[in-house]
Design an enzyme around this catalytic site. Structure first.
Site, PDB file in Angstrom:
ATOM      1  N   GLN A   1       0.828  -1.201   0.000  1.00  0.00           N
ATOM      2  CA  GLN A   1       0.000   0.000   0.000  1.00  0.00           C
ATOM      3  C   GLN A   1       0.867   1.257   0.000  1.00  0.00           C
ATOM      4  OE1 GLN A   1      -2.159  -0.861   3.637  1.00  0.00           O
ATOM      5  NE2 GLN A   1      -0.247  -1.459   4.639  1.00  0.00           N
TER       6      GLN A   1
ATOM      7  N   ASP B   1      -7.879  -5.192  13.901  1.00  0.00           N
ATOM      8  CA  ASP B   1      -7.577  -3.755  13.831  1.00  0.00           C
ATOM      9  C   ASP B   1      -7.087  -3.450  12.415  1.00  0.00           C
ATOM     10  OD1 ASP B   1      -6.827  -1.164  14.292  1.00  0.00           O
ATOM     11  OD2 ASP B   1      -5.120  -1.641  15.585  1.00  0.00           O
TER      12      ASP B   1
HETATM   13  N1  AG3 Z   1      -7.782   1.127  11.464  1.00  0.00           N
HETATM   14  C1  AG3 Z   1      -9.080   1.643  11.069  1.00  0.00           C
HETATM   15  C2  AG3 Z   1      -9.002   2.896  10.253  1.00  0.00           C
HETATM   16  C3  AG3 Z   1     -10.216   3.171   9.439  1.00  0.00           C
HETATM   17  C4  AG3 Z   1     -10.226   4.568   8.965  1.00  0.00           C
HETATM   18  N2  AG3 Z   1     -10.971   4.765   7.783  1.00  0.00           N
HETATM   19  C5  AG3 Z   1     -10.875   5.895   7.023  1.00  0.00           C
HETATM   20  N3  AG3 Z   1     -10.139   6.867   7.380  1.00  0.00           N
HETATM   21  N4  AG3 Z   1     -11.552   5.951   5.926  1.00  0.00           N
HETATM   22  C6  AG3 Z   1      -7.005   1.955  12.282  1.00  0.00           C
HETATM   23  C7  AG3 Z   1      -5.724   1.327  12.698  1.00  0.00           C
HETATM   24  C8  AG3 Z   1      -5.217   1.950  13.940  1.00  0.00           C
HETATM   25  N5  AG3 Z   1      -4.472   1.051  14.749  1.00  0.00           N
END
Ligand code: AG3
Length: 278
Positions: A31, A155
């Site tokens: 990514q 997560d």
């Molecule tokens: N993971 C979820 C982030 C989602 C955000 N989405 C967005 N900005 N469109 C976060 C990881 C943190 N440990």
């Protein structure tokens, strides 16, 4: 001159943050990765153009994705995190004295390296002696486990790129099998305002596997709509039956026993839409 970062959250909605400095921008095998220093929210981790976490509001997400499931389980000893390479979730998990081992399975080692370099407040959790970082595909890793985990925390990023399969039925069947008979899991499930169809689909998958399936929410300013959700699937323990004293003892800024309860109360229309007849 003013520099702005823009996340295109949907076709019709953008979030703009003024940037003090760009600390890292790179293309990893998985990514696009960036760490930007913003005026309002401090340092911010961005993956494929989507804000993952910021120094100022990360505590809401990391406390809520961690303490709700860990307090729901009476004795969480073995914890597995899928994704979460920034370390914020592990930092919260190791606050629980019951935890003996936490494995973090992150697909992209560059995320862990970037967090260690630029977000030490989050990555510090990875240095706990109970924590182990495994760089591999989380979906594959869970498939190889059987009845081994008390709690699994997903997560992940939103369902784009490597995270697409973390929102599919096959993955949740593997999560079910990887849990002990008392186990439970939580996964981030986007915004109840903007992503109702995705949440409905996830709840259908989880209901077909877990006797206890619920959704809870938290207010996270930098995520689309600012109103975020987490799905929870549990084999035995119900999240509204928990040890208040354990919850009270945690050193937190958002989570509390009251917030733990309140987070499961959904606005009437959302509840009616997602939990008809329940
Ligand atoms: N993971 C979820 C982030 C989602 C955000 N989405 C967005 N900005 N469109 C976060 C990881 C943190 N440990």
């Amino acid at each position: 001159m003013a520099f702005w970062f823009t996340e295109k959250q949907t076709e019709n909605l953008e979030l703009n943050l003024r940037v003090r400095e760009s600390l890292l921008v790179e293309r990893t095998p998985f990514q696009q990765l960036a760490v930007l220093d913003t005026y309002l929210y401090g340092r911010m981790l961005v993956l494929d153009g989507a804000v993952q976490t910021t120094e100022e509001d990360e505590f809401v997400y990391h406390e809520m994705i961690t303490h709700v499931p860990l307090i729901t389980h009476p004795q969480p000893q073995e914890v597995l995190v899928i994704g979460g390479g920034d370390g914020g979730t592990v930092r919260e998990i190791v606050k629980h004295p019951e935890v003996k081992r936490v494995r973090l399975v992150e697909i992209d080692e560059r995320v862990v390296a970037a967090a260690r370099q630029f977000l030490p407040g989050l990555s510090q959790g990875l240095d706990d002696p109970r924590a182990e970082v495994i760089i591999t595909d989380g979906a594959e890793y869970v498939r190889a486990m059987r009845g081994a985990c008390d709690v699994i925390i997903v997560d992940s990023t939103d369902p784009v790129g490597p995270a697409v399969k973390l929102f599919e039925a096959d993955f949740y069947r593997a999560v079910y099998d990887a849990l002990t008979p008392e186990g439970l899991f939580v996964a981030q499930s986007k915004s109840p305002y903007l992503d109702r169809a995705l949440i409905r689909n996830l709840l259908d998958i989880i209901r077909s596997l877990f006797p206890v399936t619920l959704l809870y929410t938290a207010a996270i300013p930098t995520y689309p709509s600012g109103f975020w959700s987490f799905v929870l699937g549990s084999k035995m323990h119900h999240p509204l039956t928990f040890d208040e004293r354990r919850a009270e003892k945690l050193d937190t800024r958002y989570y509390s026993p009251e917030i733990h309860r309140a987070a499961f109360i959904l606005p009437r229309q959302i509840r009616g839409d997602l939990f008809q007849g329940e």
